[in-house]
Design a protein around this motif. Structure first.
Motif, PDB file in Angstrom:
ATOM      1  N   GLY A   2      32.684  39.086  37.095  1.00 12.73           N
ATOM      2  CA  GLY A   2      34.128  39.886  37.009  1.00 12.73           C
ATOM      3  C   GLY A   2      34.615  41.068  37.413  1.00 12.73           C
ATOM      4  N   LYS A   3      34.117  41.443  38.606  1.00 16.78           N
ATOM      5  CA  LYS A   3      33.879  42.915  39.365  1.00 16.78           C
ATOM      6  C   LYS A   3      34.430  42.782  40.707  1.00 16.78           C
ATOM      7  CE  LYS A   3      30.842  45.939  36.872  1.00 16.78           C
ATOM      8  NZ  LYS A   3      29.669  45.773  36.413  1.00 16.78           N
ATOM      9  N   CYS A   4      35.008  43.476  41.280  1.00 19.81           N
ATOM     10  CA  CYS A   4      35.362  42.945  42.789  1.00 19.81           C
ATOM     11  C   CYS A   4      34.927  44.060  43.868  1.00 19.81           C
ATOM     12  CB  CYS A   4      37.373  43.120  42.673  1.00 19.81           C
ATOM     13  SG  CYS A   4      37.628  42.848  44.625  1.00 19.81           S
ATOM     14  N   LEU A   5      33.633  43.674  44.660  1.00 22.68           N
ATOM     15  CA  LEU A   5      33.353  44.435  45.509  1.00 22.68           C
ATOM     16  C   LEU A   5      34.047  44.222  46.895  1.00 22.68           C
ATOM     17  CD1 LEU A   5      29.965  43.291  45.145  1.00 22.68           C
ATOM     18  CD2 LEU A   5      30.434  45.437  44.129  1.00 22.68           C
ATOM     19  N   ILE A   6      34.754  45.396  47.632  1.00 19.35           N
ATOM     20  CA  ILE A   6      34.843  45.951  48.451  1.00 19.35           C
ATOM     21  C   ILE A   6      34.268  46.354  49.938  1.00 19.35           C
ATOM     22  CG2 ILE A   6      37.278  46.865  50.154  1.00 19.35           C
ATOM     23  CD1 ILE A   6      39.187  45.753  47.249  1.00 19.35           C
ATOM     24  N   ASN A   7      34.121  45.868  50.774  1.00 18.55           N
ATOM     25  CA  ASN A   7      32.936  46.695  51.231  1.00 18.55           C
ATOM     26  C   ASN A   7      31.647  46.890  51.027  1.00 18.55           C
ATOM     27  OD1 ASN A   7      34.465  46.535  54.060  1.00 18.55           O
ATOM     28  ND2 ASN A   7      35.967  48.146  53.469  1.00 18.55           N
ATOM     29  N   GLY A   8      31.506  46.640  49.682  1.00 14.64           N
ATOM     30  CA  GLY A   8      30.189  47.193  48.897  1.00 14.64           C
ATOM     31  C   GLY A   8      30.622  47.873  48.016  1.00 14.64           C
ATOM     32  N   GLU A   9      31.744  48.418  48.049  1.00 14.47           N
ATOM     33  CA  GLU A   9      32.070  49.649  46.813  1.00 14.47           C
ATOM     34  C   GLU A   9      32.374  48.488  45.797  1.00 14.47           C
ATOM     35  OE1 GLU A   9      33.821  52.974  48.171  1.00 14.47           O
ATOM     36  OE2 GLU A   9      32.721  53.400  49.769  1.00 14.47           O
ATOM     37  N   THR A  10      32.420  48.611  44.306  1.00 13.15           N
ATOM     38  CA  THR A  10      32.639  48.247  43.414  1.00 13.15           C
ATOM     39  C   THR A  10      33.901  48.744  43.115  1.00 13.15           C
ATOM     40  OG1 THR A  10      30.436  47.893  41.690  1.00 13.15           O
ATOM     41  CG2 THR A  10      32.573  48.104  40.469  1.00 13.15           C
ATOM     42  N   GLN A  11      35.529  48.224  42.493  1.00 13.81           N
ATOM     43  CA  GLN A  11      37.015  48.642  42.294  1.00 13.81           C
ATOM     44  C   GLN A  11      36.582  47.654  41.184  1.00 13.81           C
ATOM     45  OE1 GLN A  11      38.289  50.380  45.015  1.00 13.81           O
ATOM     46  NE2 GLN A  11      36.558  50.007  46.442  1.00 13.81           N
ATOM     47  N   ASN A  12      37.770  48.647  40.353  1.00 16.25           N
ATOM     48  CA  ASN A  12      37.921  48.820  39.049  1.00 16.25           C
ATOM     49  C   ASN A  12      39.327  47.995  38.903  1.00 16.25           C
ATOM     50  OD1 ASN A  12      36.510  49.140  37.591  1.00 16.25           O
ATOM     51  ND2 ASN A  12      36.421  51.214  37.943  1.00 16.25           N
ATOM     52  N   ILE A  13      39.647  46.951  39.560  1.00 17.59           N
ATOM     53  CA  ILE A  13      41.284  45.799  40.426  1.00 17.59           C
ATOM     54  C   ILE A  13      40.832  45.306  39.909  1.00 17.59           C
ATOM     55  CG2 ILE A  13      41.633  47.410  42.870  1.00 17.59           C
ATOM     56  CD1 ILE A  13      40.853  44.931  43.749  1.00 17.59           C
ATOM     57  N   VAL A  14      40.012  44.721  38.913  1.00 15.91           N
ATOM     58  CA  VAL A  14      40.388  43.069  38.167  1.00 15.91           C
ATOM     59  C   VAL A  14      40.589  42.734  36.612  1.00 15.91           C
ATOM     60  CG1 VAL A  14      38.460  40.930  38.102  1.00 15.91           C
ATOM     61  CG2 VAL A  14      38.483  42.476  39.877  1.00 15.91           C
ATOM     62  N   GLU A  15      41.374  42.457  36.090  1.00 12.07           N
ATOM     63  CA  GLU A  15      41.816  42.266  34.971  1.00 12.07           C
ATOM     64  C   GLU A  15      41.404  40.410  34.349  1.00 12.07           C
ATOM     65  OE1 GLU A  15      45.215  43.766  34.252  1.00 12.07           O
ATOM     66  OE2 GLU A  15      44.876  45.459  35.345  1.00 12.07           O
ATOM     67  N   GLY A  16      40.966  41.086  32.967  1.00 11.91           N
ATOM     68  CA  GLY A  16      41.692  38.977  32.472  1.00 11.91           C
ATOM     69  C   GLY A  16      39.668  38.560  32.071  1.00 11.91           C
ATOM     70  N   THR A  17      39.957  37.411  31.884  1.00 10.26           N
ATOM     71  CA  THR A  17      38.183  36.938  31.024  1.00 10.26           C
ATOM     72  C   THR A  17      37.958  35.712  31.897  1.00 10.26           C
ATOM     73  OG1 THR A  17      39.582  36.080  29.312  1.00 10.26           O
ATOM     74  CG2 THR A  17      38.804  38.122  28.982  1.00 10.26           C
ATOM     75  N   PRO A  18      37.117  34.987  32.305  1.00  7.75           N
ATOM     76  CA  PRO A  18      36.366  34.496  32.433  1.00  7.75           C
ATOM     77  C   PRO A  18      37.501  32.960  31.512  1.00  7.75           C
ATOM     78  CG  PRO A  18      34.293  35.045  32.145  1.00  7.75           C
ATOM     79  CD  PRO A  18      35.597  36.015  31.633  1.00  7.75           C
ATOM     80  N   ALA A  19      37.228  32.815  30.426  1.00  8.58           N
ATOM     81  CA  ALA A  19      38.453  31.846  29.597  1.00  8.58           C
ATOM     82  C   ALA A  19      39.852  32.078  30.160  1.00  8.58           C
ATOM     83  CB  ALA A  19      37.895  31.956  28.558  1.00  8.58           C
ATOM     84  N   ASP A  20      40.787  33.057  30.130  1.00  7.39           N
ATOM     85  CA  ASP A  20      41.940  32.708  30.825  1.00  7.39           C
ATOM     86  C   ASP A  20      42.238  33.167  32.220  1.00  7.39           C
ATOM     87  OD1 ASP A  20      42.492  33.176  28.186  1.00  7.39           O
ATOM     88  OD2 ASP A  20      42.612  34.872  28.558  1.00  7.39           O
ATOM     89  N   GLY A  21      41.067  33.316  33.442  1.00 10.74           N
ATOM     90  CA  GLY A  21      41.869  33.422  34.911  1.00 10.74           C
ATOM     91  C   GLY A  21      41.194  34.847  35.063  1.00 10.74           C
ATOM     92  N   TYR A  22      41.193  35.248  36.278  1.00 12.12           N
ATOM     93  CA  TYR A  22      41.411  36.513  36.477  1.00 12.12           C
ATOM     94  C   TYR A  22      42.355  36.913  37.889  1.00 12.12           C
ATOM     95  CZ  TYR A  22      36.394  37.027  34.916  1.00 12.12           C
ATOM     96  OH  TYR A  22      35.154  37.024  34.268  1.00 12.12           O
ATOM     97  N   THR A  23      43.220  37.874  37.042  1.00 13.81           N
ATOM     98  CA  THR A  23      44.077  38.361  38.421  1.00 13.81           C
ATOM     99  C   THR A  23      43.331  40.083  38.754  1.00 13.81           C
ATOM    100  OG1 THR A  23      45.635  38.016  36.293  1.00 13.81           O
ATOM    101  CG2 THR A  23      46.354  39.942  38.464  1.00 13.81           C
ATOM    102  N   VAL A  24      43.837  40.149  40.501  1.00 12.30           N
ATOM    103  CA  VAL A  24      43.194  40.646  41.012  1.00 12.30           C
ATOM    104  C   VAL A  24      44.657  41.372  41.965  1.00 12.30           C
ATOM    105  CG1 VAL A  24      41.721  41.863  43.458  1.00 12.30           C
ATOM    106  CG2 VAL A  24      40.965  39.436  41.961  1.00 12.30           C
ATOM    107  N   SER A  25      44.566  43.080  41.488  1.00 18.33           N
ATOM    108  CA  SER A  25      46.274  44.235  41.578  1.00 18.33           C
ATOM    109  C   SER A  25      45.360  44.763  42.682  1.00 18.33           C
ATOM    110  CB  SER A  25      46.179  44.774  40.319  1.00 18.33           C
ATOM    111  OG  SER A  25      46.770  43.981  39.648  1.00 18.33           O
TER     112      SER A  25
END
Length: 95
Positions: A24-47
């Motif tokens: 449920g997290k997005c790693l860009i160049n090894g750093e965690t970014q808070n750009i992921v929204e959603g749940t495993p059941a509903d799906g994720y959205t990355v902005s």
């Protein structure tokens, strides 16, 4: 992610953006970014916001290079042929 197309007047990104979606997290160049929204059941959205720079195009200022090739190459070949025929008429290389 690789940018394939952009709006007229803007430059494409120089390099692809590599990211990993993990737990449920997005790693860009090894750093965690808070750009992921959603749940495993509903799906994720990355902005992800990309700031493209406005590019510029050089103005058309004269003859295209292909025209120079069409004129220059035959002139070069003709000049070389003249030199070769003159050299051979004088007897060529003498030892």
């Amino acid at each position: 992610m690789t940018e394939l197309k952009t709006v007229d007047g803007y430059n494409l990104l120089a390099a692809p953006i590599e990211f990993t979606l993990q737990n449920g997290k997005c790693l860009i160049n090894g750093e965690t970014q808070n750009i992921v929204e959603g749940t495993p059941a509903d799906g994720y959205t990355v902005s992800l916001t990309i700031n493209n720079r406005k590019g510029f195009t050089l103005p058309h200022t004269g003859v295209t290079p292909s025209l120079w090739l069409l004129i220059g190459l035959p002139l070069l070949v003709a000049g070389l042929l003249v030199l070769v025929f003159r050299y051979n008429r004088k007897g060529g290389k003498r030892s």
